[in-house]
Scaffold this motif. Structure first.
Motif, short mmCIF file in Angstrom:
data_model
loop_
_atom_site.label_atom_id
_atom_site.label_comp_id
_atom_site.label_asym_id
_atom_site.label_seq_id
_atom_site.Cartn_x
_atom_site.Cartn_y
_atom_site.Cartn_z
N GLU A 170 -33.54 -11.82 10.66
CA GLU A 170 -34.44 -10.67 10.54
C GLU A 170 -35.63 -10.79 11.49
OE1 GLU A 170 -34.28 -7.79 8.59
OE2 GLU A 170 -32.20 -8.45 8.35
N ILE A 171 -36.13 -12.00 11.64
CA ILE A 171 -37.25 -12.25 12.56
C ILE A 171 -36.82 -12.00 14.00
CG2 ILE A 171 -38.74 -14.06 13.51
CD1 ILE A 171 -38.80 -15.26 10.65
N ILE A 172 -35.64 -12.48 14.35
CA ILE A 172 -35.11 -12.27 15.71
C ILE A 172 -34.89 -10.79 15.97
CG2 ILE A 172 -33.10 -12.64 17.19
CD1 ILE A 172 -32.90 -15.46 15.99
N LYS A 173 -34.35 -10.08 14.97
CA LYS A 173 -34.13 -8.64 15.11
C LYS A 173 -35.44 -7.91 15.32
CE LYS A 173 -32.90 -6.17 11.50
NZ LYS A 173 -32.05 -5.64 10.39
N ASP A 174 -36.46 -8.28 14.55
CA ASP A 174 -37.78 -7.67 14.72
C ASP A 174 -38.33 -7.90 16.12
OD1 ASP A 174 -37.89 -6.62 12.21
OD2 ASP A 174 -39.71 -7.67 11.59
N PHE A 175 -38.19 -9.14 16.60
CA PHE A 175 -38.69 -9.46 17.93
C PHE A 175 -38.00 -8.61 18.99
CE2 PHE A 175 -38.05 -11.61 21.97
CZ PHE A 175 -39.35 -11.82 22.37
N LYS A 176 -36.68 -8.53 18.90
CA LYS A 176 -35.93 -7.79 19.92
C LYS A 176 -36.26 -6.31 19.90
CE LYS A 176 -32.10 -11.01 20.45
NZ LYS A 176 -30.65 -11.24 20.37
N GLU A 177 -36.43 -5.76 18.68
CA GLU A 177 -36.79 -4.34 18.59
C GLU A 177 -38.17 -4.09 19.18
OE1 GLU A 177 -36.45 -3.40 14.48
OE2 GLU A 177 -34.25 -3.22 14.53
#
Length: 209
Positions: A170-177
């Motif tokens: 979820e943290i990685i997804k947030d960063f990429k978004e």
């Protein structure tokens, strides 16, 4: 993008809920009953996601007497939170609201990924109320604005990887978004600047002729 991206997670909750055991199990695949966190300690994990390399630091914070000043100091600029409680002690679950209030008083945690782990599920003897307990945990996790909830056993290694890796993803997804949004905004600003420069140049040419 080839640089290493640093992300920070904190795990908070009452003393003796198994916070350190959870992280030890996830990082080192070890379990010990002789673990007590006196001062904050962090663990590191390198995660590769497509072309990105993420350096994940997981901060294990003390739970004795809810040391809020110390907790808030090390909670600064965190990108993820693990709320930890004891499946055999409902008070530790209820106290997570106090931990959350302490964090909210100093840090903006509204929009960062959070999960609950209810540890020591291996000690639950009677499974007759399992469905009711899980439903209660689900509702409680919503109250805290968590993305998900997990029953875990650091002793058995049950659900530990699933819980921590869910939060990391979820943290990685947030960063990429956010990275894509920032890039898009920069590109839009660049296009607007180029358009304005071109217009100014055309205006100058018209005047000089």
């Amino acid at each position: 993008m080839n640089e290493t991206i640093h992300r920070k997670i904190i795990i908070v909750g009452d003393s003796a809920t198994g916070k350190t055991s959870i992280i030890e199990r996830y990082i080192n695949n070890k379990f010990s009953t002789n673990l007590a966190t006196i001062v904050p300690h962090y663990y590191s994990k390198i995660i590769k996601s497509n072309e990105n390399i993420f350096h994940i630091n997981i901060w294990d914070l003390p739970g004795q007497d809810r040391t809020p000043i110390l907790t808030l100091q090390f909670a600064k600029d965190t990108q993820g939170i693990i709320y930890c409680c004891d499946a055999t002690n409902i008070t530790t679950r209820n106290n997570l609201k106090i931990w959350e209030a302490d964090l909210k008083s100093k840090e903006n945690i509204e929009n960062i990924p959070k999960i609950i782990v209810e540890n020591k599920c291996d000690l639950l003897g009677d499974e007759s109320n399992y469905d009711n307990d899980i439903n209660s945990l689900r509702l409680f996790s919503k109250e805290l604005g968590c993305k998900n909830y997990f029953r875990t056993s650091a002793k058995l290694g049950y659900n530990i990887d699933d819980a921590v890796e869910f939060l990391i993803n979820e943290i990685i997804k947030d960063f990429k978004e956010n990275y894509l949004e920032d890039n898009q905004e920069q590109n839009n600003n660049k296009k607007l600047t180029n358009k304005n420069n071109k217009k100014n140049n055309n205006d100058k040419n018209m005047k000089c002729c």
